[in-house]
Each structure stands twice: as structure tokens, then as C-alpha cells.
Design a protein around this motif. Sequence first.
Motif, short mmCIF file in Angstrom:
data_model
loop_
_atom_site.label_atom_id
_atom_site.label_comp_id
_atom_site.label_asym_id
_atom_site.label_seq_id
_atom_site.Cartn_x
_atom_site.Cartn_y
_atom_site.Cartn_z
N TRP A 1 0.85 -1.19 0.00
CA TRP A 1 0.00 0.00 0.00
C TRP A 1 0.89 1.24 0.00
O TRP A 1 1.92 1.28 0.68
CB TRP A 1 -0.89 0.02 1.23
N SER A 2 0.46 2.25 -0.71
CA SER A 2 1.22 3.50 -0.75
C SER A 2 0.61 4.50 0.23
O SER A 2 -0.60 4.72 0.20
CB SER A 2 1.19 4.11 -2.16
N PRO A 3 1.42 5.10 1.10
CA PRO A 3 0.89 6.15 1.98
C PRO A 3 0.36 7.32 1.15
O PRO A 3 0.76 7.51 0.01
CB PRO A 3 2.11 6.57 2.81
N LYS B 1 2.86 -3.94 8.18
CA LYS B 1 3.60 -4.87 7.31
C LYS B 1 3.34 -4.70 5.83
O LYS B 1 4.16 -5.11 5.00
CB LYS B 1 3.29 -6.32 7.71
N ASP B 2 2.20 -4.08 5.47
CA ASP B 2 1.84 -3.99 4.06
C ASP B 2 2.00 -2.60 3.46
O ASP B 2 1.88 -2.44 2.24
CB ASP B 2 0.39 -4.46 3.84
N VAL B 3 2.23 -1.60 4.30
CA VAL B 3 2.39 -0.23 3.78
C VAL B 3 3.85 -0.01 3.39
O VAL B 3 4.77 -0.32 4.16
CB VAL B 3 1.95 0.82 4.82
N ASP B 4 4.05 0.51 2.20
CA ASP B 4 5.40 0.78 1.71
C ASP B 4 5.87 2.12 2.26
O ASP B 4 5.86 3.15 1.58
CB ASP B 4 5.39 0.80 0.18
N TRP B 5 6.31 2.10 3.53
CA TRP B 5 6.74 3.33 4.19
C TRP B 5 8.07 3.84 3.63
O TRP B 5 8.38 5.02 3.73
CB TRP B 5 6.88 3.10 5.70
N GLY B 6 8.87 2.94 3.10
CA GLY B 6 10.19 3.34 2.61
C GLY B 6 11.13 3.65 3.77
O GLY B 6 10.94 3.22 4.91
N GLU B 7 12.17 4.41 3.47
CA GLU B 7 13.14 4.82 4.50
C GLU B 7 12.58 5.99 5.28
O GLU B 7 12.36 7.07 4.71
CB GLU B 7 14.47 5.21 3.84
N LEU B 8 12.31 5.79 6.56
CA LEU B 8 11.75 6.86 7.40
C LEU B 8 12.70 7.19 8.53
O LEU B 8 13.30 6.31 9.14
CB LEU B 8 10.41 6.44 8.00
#
Length: 320
Positions: free
Chosen positions: A128-130, A169-176
Motif C-alpha cells: 500500500w502507498s501512503p 507490514k503492508d504499507v510501503d513506508w520506505g526509508e523513514l
Amino acid sequence: MVQARDPVADVPENAPEHCPGTESEFAGKADACAGCENQQICASNDPKLPDPSLPFIKARMASVKRKILVLSGKGGVGKSTFTAQLGWAFAADEQIQTGIMDVDICGPSIPTILGIASEQVHSSSSGWSPVYVQDNLGVMSVGFMLPSARDAVMWRGPKKNGLISQFLKDVDWGELDYLVVDTPPGTSDEHLSIVQFLKESGIDGAVLITTPQEVALQDVRREIDFCRKVGIRILGLVENMSGFVCPGCKTESKIFKPTTGGGKKLAQDMGIELLGSVPLDPRIGKSADYGVSFLDEYPDSPASIAYLDIIDRIKEILGD
């Protein structure tokens, strides 16, 4: 463009009213389970087995440097507003990647406060994309998944837990650099789920929000006890609405008189740090309604100065 599916469709909608939850030791064995079509399946689950989602959450959270919870125990004290200001303040530095996760499942106000209430969650091959407020500030909330802002969310514990698990687990948070988690009032399903799901990834600390009156302080005391019982580090206490600041003359008046000493006395009694007090500025509510950053719109307000001092102190405590 692919819309996200129902996040926890695998949780039965026809569960009995007093369902103990699939992870409970009483799953399939409680009186409420009698006659439920899922009774045999639930009874066969061993609650002592590790949650299968934990390795996936740990892998996704490995790219998140700091995880901060915003807690209170009391509703209406400004948790979501503070979460939004914290997110905006972190993201003011273009080099800092910030995420906000709204786990107030039944009252998701973060999308409105950040001005993105009309957005929807989309999915890709990486998850999922934020929804992005700006390039370095992403947000995830159940509010994006509702047909309209008027729709009530009436979910039992297992379904709430399933959604929170998927947010992690399913959200593509990327590098935060920072993931700020806005929580609902109380110390119930959502709070226990966050602690359980992040136990291997680690929680860097919690910021507790209160207002000066005793009716709020007593709930915050329970939240402090919750944090200590589950091992969450308390970064400090913020006292919201500590006084009213006139936008014209800048004079401050006490609207909620601290009859028992307010946040300062609570912090002393409980052995935690008072990060600061934020005066009540009516423009904070206006900014939240319009979905704009109060810190950017009114940088000279005593409330903005207080917010920024508190945020600087949080960074200092975290060593950032």
C-alpha cells in the motif's frame, strides 16, 4: 490505479457479539463461541504460537529509524493535533522523511487535520502507498478507506488488530527517520496491538498529552501505568490548552484552571519530564479544520513557539 482491498476481510463479519478474539486463549472456548460457525477453527488455534505477521512487520520496520507513540488515555486533549504538528515540524527539514500512522480506527481525524481527507489508499507491487501531504510526509489512516466521512467504523477487536498489522507490514513506508503513531483514547485493543506488533522492532518512546483539569489527569495516570507495565519508554508529558492566548494582545488567561496542579504536578508526582505547555490559540482549531500547518501559518503565536520547543526537546531526548 488499484484501490486497496478490505484490509481484514479474513475476519468473520458474523462473529458473536462477545467474541473473545482469535488471539485469545478463550478463542472457540468461551460461552459466546457456542453456535458460531468458526468455533472449531478458532479452538484449534494455539495462542501461544508466535504471530505469523511479526517477521513481516520486523522486515518492513527495519527501514524506520524512530517510532514514536502519541498517547493520552483521555479523548479531546489534542493528541491528533499534536501528532500533526509533530509530523509537520519533522518534515520541515527536507532531508527528514516522516510518516504518520493513524490507529484511531473509530475516530480517524488525521486526514482532515492534514488536509488530505479526500484521498484514497492505492496499492502497488511493493504494498500500500501512503498518502503524501508533501514529498517527505506520508500518512496512513482508515479514514482513507471509508466511503465518506460520515461512515461509522463499527469493528470488533480482531478486525482492528488486523488493520493495524497491515498498516505495519503492508504499507510501503520506505526509508523513514520518524514514524509517529496517533492513538485513540484509552488503553485497549489498538494500544495492545501496537505494542505486540512492534515488540521485535522496538518503540523509541511515547509522548503523553493532557490538559490541566483533573478529569484529564486521572486518565493520563492510567496511561502512564500502561506504558510502564508494557515497557514503553515515556519521553515526557505535554500539557495542552494550558491557557488562552488572545491573538490580538497576546494576553494569556487560564481557561482550564489546574485545580490539582495540572501537568507540572502530575509530571513531578509520576517521575516523568514535562516537555512543555501549549496555550490554547483558537487558530489551532481553524488550521486543523482547513488542513494547514499551524506552525507555518502562525509562526509568531506563543503556541507555535511552545510546540517547537517541545519538539526540539523530543529530538534532544532521542539523541537526534
